[in-house]
Design a protein around this motif. Structure first.
Motif, PDB file in Angstrom:
ATOM      1  N   PRO A  11       0.910  -1.253   0.073  1.00 57.02           N
ATOM      2  CA  PRO A  11      -0.175   0.092   0.110  1.00 57.02           C
ATOM      3  C   PRO A  11       0.760   1.266  -0.104  1.00 57.02           C
ATOM      4  N   PHE A  12       1.988   1.252   0.617  1.00 53.63           N
ATOM      5  CA  PHE A  12       2.894   2.261   0.679  1.00 53.63           C
ATOM      6  C   PHE A  12       3.991   2.456  -0.225  1.00 53.63           C
ATOM      7  N   ARG A  13       4.037   1.195  -1.262  1.00 59.00           N
ATOM      8  CA  ARG A  13       5.376   1.242  -2.036  1.00 59.00           C
ATOM      9  C   ARG A  13       5.389   2.309  -3.164  1.00 59.00           C
ATOM     10  N   ALA A  14       4.265   2.715  -3.592  1.00 57.16           N
ATOM     11  CA  ALA A  14       4.342   3.990  -4.618  1.00 57.16           C
ATOM     12  C   ALA A  14       4.772   5.087  -3.945  1.00 57.16           C
ATOM     13  N   VAL A  15       4.337   5.397  -2.821  1.00 64.63           N
ATOM     14  CA  VAL A  15       4.759   6.557  -2.114  1.00 64.63           C
ATOM     15  C   VAL A  15       6.350   6.709  -1.823  1.00 64.63           C
ATOM     16  N   ALA A  16       6.795   5.363  -1.257  1.00 65.50           N
ATOM     17  CA  ALA A  16       8.157   5.249  -1.001  1.00 65.50           C
ATOM     18  C   ALA A  16       9.058   5.287  -2.328  1.00 65.50           C
ATOM     19  N   ILE A  17       8.746   4.797  -3.430  1.00 68.37           N
ATOM     20  CA  ILE A  17       9.493   5.043  -4.435  1.00 68.37           C
ATOM     21  C   ILE A  17       9.485   6.307  -5.195  1.00 68.37           C
ATOM     22  N   ALA A  18       8.168   7.006  -5.016  1.00 66.72           N
ATOM     23  CA  ALA A  18       8.124   8.501  -5.391  1.00 66.72           C
ATOM     24  C   ALA A  18       8.956   9.248  -4.673  1.00 66.72           C
ATOM     25  N   ALA A  19       9.142   9.039  -3.273  1.00 68.43           N
ATOM     26  CA  ALA A  19       9.879   9.799  -2.380  1.00 68.43           C
ATOM     27  C   ALA A  19      11.627   9.584  -2.550  1.00 68.43           C
ATOM     28  N   ALA A  20      11.834   8.438  -2.968  1.00 65.41           N
ATOM     29  CA  ALA A  20      13.192   8.049  -3.307  1.00 65.41           C
ATOM     30  C   ALA A  20      13.675   8.644  -4.509  1.00 65.41           C
ATOM     31  N   LEU A  21      12.805   8.686  -5.641  1.00 64.88           N
ATOM     32  CA  LEU A  21      13.082   9.276  -6.962  1.00 64.88           C
ATOM     33  C   LEU A  21      13.106  10.763  -6.648  1.00 64.88           C
ATOM     34  N   ALA A  22      12.386  11.544  -5.831  1.00 64.95           N
ATOM     35  CA  ALA A  22      12.338  12.641  -5.569  1.00 64.95           C
ATOM     36  C   ALA A  22      13.682  13.099  -4.877  1.00 64.95           C
ATOM     37  N   PHE A  23      14.141  12.225  -3.941  1.00 60.63           N
ATOM     38  CA  PHE A  23      15.346  12.379  -3.153  1.00 60.63           C
ATOM     39  C   PHE A  23      16.702  12.365  -4.162  1.00 60.63           C
ATOM     40  N   GLY A  24      16.636  11.464  -4.866  1.00 55.31           N
ATOM     41  CA  GLY A  24      17.541  11.408  -5.991  1.00 55.31           C
ATOM     42  C   GLY A  24      17.629  12.641  -6.977  1.00 55.31           C
ATOM     43  N   ILE A  25      16.621  12.962  -7.363  1.00 55.33           N
ATOM     44  CA  ILE A  25      16.473  14.153  -8.235  1.00 55.33           C
ATOM     45  C   ILE A  25      17.065  15.286  -7.524  1.00 55.33           C
ATOM     46  N   VAL A  26      16.809  15.614  -6.242  1.00 56.01           N
ATOM     47  CA  VAL A  26      17.206  16.954  -5.418  1.00 56.01           C
ATOM     48  C   VAL A  26      18.749  16.784  -5.271  1.00 56.01           C
ATOM     49  N   ALA A  27      19.185  15.478  -4.756  1.00 57.23           N
ATOM     50  CA  ALA A  27      20.530  15.532  -4.679  1.00 57.23           C
ATOM     51  C   ALA A  27      21.532  15.467  -6.061  1.00 57.23           C
ATOM     52  N   SER A  28      20.814  15.050  -7.004  1.00 54.73           N
ATOM     53  CA  SER A  28      21.569  15.206  -8.350  1.00 54.73           C
ATOM     54  C   SER A  28      21.753  16.628  -8.851  1.00 54.73           C
TER      55      SER A  28
END
Length: 67
Positions: A11-28
């Motif tokens: 139930p929370f996987r999509a949110v976790a993946i979106a948060a991980a991608l957002a973190f990666g984009i900001v860090a990059s």
């Protein structure tokens, strides 16, 4: 960050993946802003990382099962 996000319950996987991608984009973006990397470095690094994560996931759970 995507690899641990794939282990989150469904139930929370999509949110976790979106948060991980957002973190990666900001860090990059910060790495590019400080002059540490070029856009091509960031894009190829992200692409290679995603390919490795999904290849390992496929190797561990070839039928789409698992977490």
């Amino acid at each position: 960050m995507v690899a641990p996000a794939l282990l989150v319950p469904q139930p929370f996987r999509a949110v976790a993946i979106a948060a991980a991608l957002a973190f990666g984009i900001v860090a990059s973006a910060l790495r590019m802003a400080f002059g540490g990397h070029f856009l091509s470095d960031v894009l190829f690094g992200g692409l290679i990382s995603l390919i490795v994560v999904f290849a390992v996931r496929w190797a561990l759970w070839p039928r789409g099962g698992g977490p």
